[in-house]
Design a protein around this motif. Structure first.
Motif, mmCIF file in Angstrom:
data_model
loop_
_atom_site.group_PDB
_atom_site.id
_atom_site.type_symbol
_atom_site.label_atom_id
_atom_site.label_comp_id
_atom_site.label_asym_id
_atom_site.label_seq_id
_atom_site.Cartn_x
_atom_site.Cartn_y
_atom_site.Cartn_z
ATOM 1 N N SER A 177 -15.736 2.103 -0.444
ATOM 2 C CA SER A 177 -15.512 0.659 -0.505
ATOM 3 C C SER A 177 -15.852 -0.018 0.823
ATOM 4 O O SER A 177 -16.456 -1.101 0.840
ATOM 5 C CB SER A 177 -14.058 0.363 -0.883
ATOM 6 O OG SER A 177 -13.167 0.876 0.098
ATOM 7 N N TYR A 222 0.820 -1.222 0.000
ATOM 8 C CA TYR A 222 0.000 0.000 0.000
ATOM 9 C C TYR A 222 0.851 1.268 0.000
ATOM 10 O O TYR A 222 0.513 2.266 -0.647
ATOM 11 C CB TYR A 222 -0.939 -0.036 1.213
ATOM 12 C CG TYR A 222 -1.029 1.242 2.004
ATOM 13 C CD1 TYR A 222 -1.828 2.305 1.584
ATOM 14 C CD2 TYR A 222 -0.290 1.403 3.186
ATOM 15 C CE1 TYR A 222 -1.901 3.486 2.309
ATOM 16 C CE2 TYR A 222 -0.356 2.576 3.907
ATOM 17 C CZ TYR A 222 -1.160 3.615 3.472
ATOM 18 O OH TYR A 222 -1.212 4.782 4.190
ATOM 19 N N ALA A 255 -9.611 -8.187 -1.463
ATOM 20 C CA ALA A 255 -9.144 -6.798 -1.415
ATOM 21 C C ALA A 255 -7.658 -6.715 -1.736
ATOM 22 O O ALA A 255 -7.210 -5.831 -2.484
ATOM 23 C CB ALA A 255 -9.422 -6.205 -0.035
ATOM 24 N N GLN A 256 -6.876 -7.653 -1.217
ATOM 25 C CA GLN A 256 -5.440 -7.635 -1.466
ATOM 26 C C GLN A 256 -5.137 -7.927 -2.940
ATOM 27 O O GLN A 256 -4.158 -7.416 -3.485
ATOM 28 C CB GLN A 256 -4.745 -8.655 -0.543
ATOM 29 C CG GLN A 256 -3.276 -8.348 -0.283
ATOM 30 C CD GLN A 256 -2.920 -8.310 1.187
ATOM 31 O OE1 GLN A 256 -3.596 -7.641 1.972
ATOM 32 N NE2 GLN A 256 -1.881 -9.005 1.576
ATOM 33 N N TRP A 286 -10.523 -10.209 2.833
ATOM 34 C CA TRP A 286 -9.152 -9.714 2.878
ATOM 35 C C TRP A 286 -8.393 -10.131 1.620
ATOM 36 O O TRP A 286 -7.719 -9.310 0.981
ATOM 37 C CB TRP A 286 -8.473 -10.249 4.134
ATOM 38 C CG TRP A 286 -7.076 -9.766 4.375
ATOM 39 C CD1 TRP A 286 -6.324 -8.952 3.579
ATOM 40 C CD2 TRP A 286 -6.252 -10.075 5.503
ATOM 41 N NE1 TRP A 286 -5.089 -8.744 4.131
ATOM 42 C CE2 TRP A 286 -5.019 -9.412 5.314
ATOM 43 C CE3 TRP A 286 -6.440 -10.844 6.648
ATOM 44 C CZ2 TRP A 286 -3.981 -9.515 6.229
ATOM 45 C CZ3 TRP A 286 -5.402 -10.933 7.570
ATOM 46 C CH2 TRP A 286 -4.188 -10.279 7.375
ATOM 47 N N PHE A 290 -7.097 -7.031 -5.561
ATOM 48 C CA PHE A 290 -7.342 -5.794 -6.292
ATOM 49 C C PHE A 290 -6.257 -4.756 -6.002
ATOM 50 O O PHE A 290 -5.878 -3.976 -6.883
ATOM 51 C CB PHE A 290 -8.724 -5.236 -5.935
ATOM 52 C CG PHE A 290 -9.849 -5.911 -6.655
ATOM 53 C CD1 PHE A 290 -10.071 -5.663 -8.001
ATOM 54 C CD2 PHE A 290 -10.689 -6.794 -5.991
ATOM 55 C CE1 PHE A 290 -11.104 -6.288 -8.679
ATOM 56 C CE2 PHE A 290 -11.730 -7.429 -6.659
ATOM 57 C CZ PHE A 290 -11.939 -7.175 -8.008
ATOM 58 N N MET A 291 -5.751 -4.753 -4.769
ATOM 59 C CA MET A 291 -4.658 -3.843 -4.439
ATOM 60 C C MET A 291 -3.416 -4.190 -5.252
ATOM 61 O O MET A 291 -2.665 -3.290 -5.672
ATOM 62 C CB MET A 291 -4.341 -3.897 -2.943
ATOM 63 C CG MET A 291 -3.258 -2.916 -2.524
ATOM 64 S SD MET A 291 -2.913 -2.955 -0.748
ATOM 65 C CE MET A 291 -4.424 -2.235 -0.119
ATOM 66 N N VAL A 322 -10.587 -1.662 3.436
ATOM 67 C CA VAL A 322 -11.244 -2.975 3.451
ATOM 68 C C VAL A 322 -10.282 -4.020 3.985
ATOM 69 O O VAL A 322 -10.645 -4.874 4.802
ATOM 70 C CB VAL A 322 -11.736 -3.355 2.039
ATOM 71 C CG1 VAL A 322 -12.251 -4.789 2.019
ATOM 72 C CG2 VAL A 322 -12.829 -2.407 1.579
ATOM 73 N N THR A 323 -9.026 -3.944 3.542
ATOM 74 C CA THR A 323 -8.002 -4.865 4.040
ATOM 75 C C THR A 323 -7.766 -4.655 5.529
ATOM 76 O O THR A 323 -7.663 -5.620 6.293
ATOM 77 C CB THR A 323 -6.688 -4.657 3.261
ATOM 78 O OG1 THR A 323 -6.930 -4.873 1.875
ATOM 79 C CG2 THR A 323 -5.612 -5.616 3.741
ATOM 80 N N THR A 334 -9.232 -0.394 -1.557
ATOM 81 C CA THR A 334 -8.989 -1.668 -0.863
ATOM 82 C C THR A 334 -8.211 -1.502 0.434
ATOM 83 O O THR A 334 -8.152 -2.430 1.241
ATOM 84 C CB THR A 334 -8.216 -2.636 -1.781
ATOM 85 O OG1 THR A 334 -7.016 -1.988 -2.254
ATOM 86 C CG2 THR A 334 -9.058 -3.049 -2.967
ATOM 87 N N LEU A 387 -8.048 1.893 -6.982
ATOM 88 C CA LEU A 387 -7.919 0.493 -6.576
ATOM 89 C C LEU A 387 -7.219 0.354 -5.227
ATOM 90 O O LEU A 387 -7.648 -0.433 -4.371
ATOM 91 C CB LEU A 387 -7.159 -0.295 -7.647
ATOM 92 C CG LEU A 387 -7.914 -0.571 -8.951
ATOM 93 C CD1 LEU A 387 -6.988 -1.202 -9.983
ATOM 94 C CD2 LEU A 387 -9.120 -1.474 -8.688
#
Length: 302
Positions: free
Chosen positions: A172, A137, A192-193, A189, A195-196, A225-226, A222, A218
């Motif tokens: 999100s 991230y 989301a990871q 999780w 899409f990240m 959410v993660t 996420t 993106l």
């Protein structure tokens, strides 16, 4: 934040003090995330409203949007003035929390907590996945505005990076809280990871304005959410006292945050293969995020 503004003022030149305060800001930020998540989830559970636990994570996205909008609209001001304004905004939020927090309930919640509990060593995979999230991230979160500035010199355009990031984060979380509240946290999780990973890898492929915007959506969409899924999963696995596991995960996240910018800086400015440090770090982060996303998704079926 107010202290950082003071150190950043033009009449004070103390880079070491500034770096120290930035470090302290990171420490307190992690502390607030762990303790506020633990306290809020305990209170919601005590009141029989645990279903609203996911919604509190929209606050981070809203905060990012407000801070980003303030920096965007006030981009012509001196940096230390912006620091001061952000510090005042944080002080107002702190005063509101202190005024509204039910101290008796907080004390009761602390009294019910076990005196000693060690985070189980069997959850090392979650710690690694959360640390990878921090690494993945932070690369776009740190360098996307700079890359956007290279594409468009107008600060009213490239300055939109953080507001877009924050809006995506808030929306999100709201969507997941409403539509996927009953889904296994590992799968949420993992998705989301994944899409990240796409968002983090885009700048390694192309650094056009559209790809940078999509990357911000993106990764921003996420990020929380993660965070939400990871911290909720830690609480599900250690319901008696999740704080030790939360602390380990947050420490791994912080280590990943440190490693990301360091990798960008130590890589040659322009390697023989034509890759920059940003391109290399983005590619590595995307691969690691994809690998941990697959692990989380697979372990959810076990």
């Amino acid at each position: 934040t107010l202290l950082v503004a003071f150190i950043r003022a033009p009449f004070i030149q103390a880079p070491v003090a500034g770096a120290t305060l930035r470090f302290a800001a990171g420490v307190f930020s992690a502390w607030v995330l762990v303790l506020s998540s633990s306290w809020c989830l305990v209170e919601l559970s005590r009141e029989g409203t645990s279903q609203f636990g996911a919604w509190m994570y929209t606050g981070v996205g809203i905060g990012i949007t407000l801070a980003g909008a303030l920096a965007w609209l006030g981009g012509l001001q001196a940096a230390w003035v912006l620091w001061l304004e952000l510090g005042l905004l944080a002080a107002i939020g702190t005063a509101f929390v202190i005024r509204t927090m039910p101290r008796a309930n907080a004390g009761a919640a602390l009294a019910r907590a076990p005196e000693r509990s060690d985070a189980p060593a069997g959850y090392a995979d979650l710690v690694i996945c959360y640390g990878t999230f921090g690494f993945g991230y932070i690369v776009p979160a740190t360098f996307l505005p700079a890359l956007a500035r290279e594409q468009v010199s107008n600060p009213l355009v490239f300055g939109l990076t953080w507001p877009v990031f924050g809006i995506a984060a808030a929306v999100s979380v709201a969507v997941v809280a409403r539509s996927l509240s009953s889904s296994p946290r590992r799968r949420v999780w993992g998705a989301a990871q994944a899409f990240m990973a796409i968002g983090t890898g885009l700048p390694a492929l192309t650094q056009s304005l559209w790809s940078l915007t999509l990357s911000a959506v993106l990764v921003g969409g996420t990020m929380m959410v993660t965070t939400m899924a990871g911290l909720q999963l830690a609480r599900e696995l250690t319901p008696a006292n999740p704080t030790p596991l939360l602390a380990r995960m947050t420490s791994a996240f912080a280590a990943g945050q440190i490693a990301g910018p360091v990798l960008v800086r130590v890589f040659p400015v322009q390697s023989a293969g034509g890759w920059s440090g940003m391109t290399f770090a983005s590619a590595v982060a995307a691969l690691l995020l994809a690998a941990t996303a697959a692990w989380l998704w697979r372990s959810a079926r076990a």
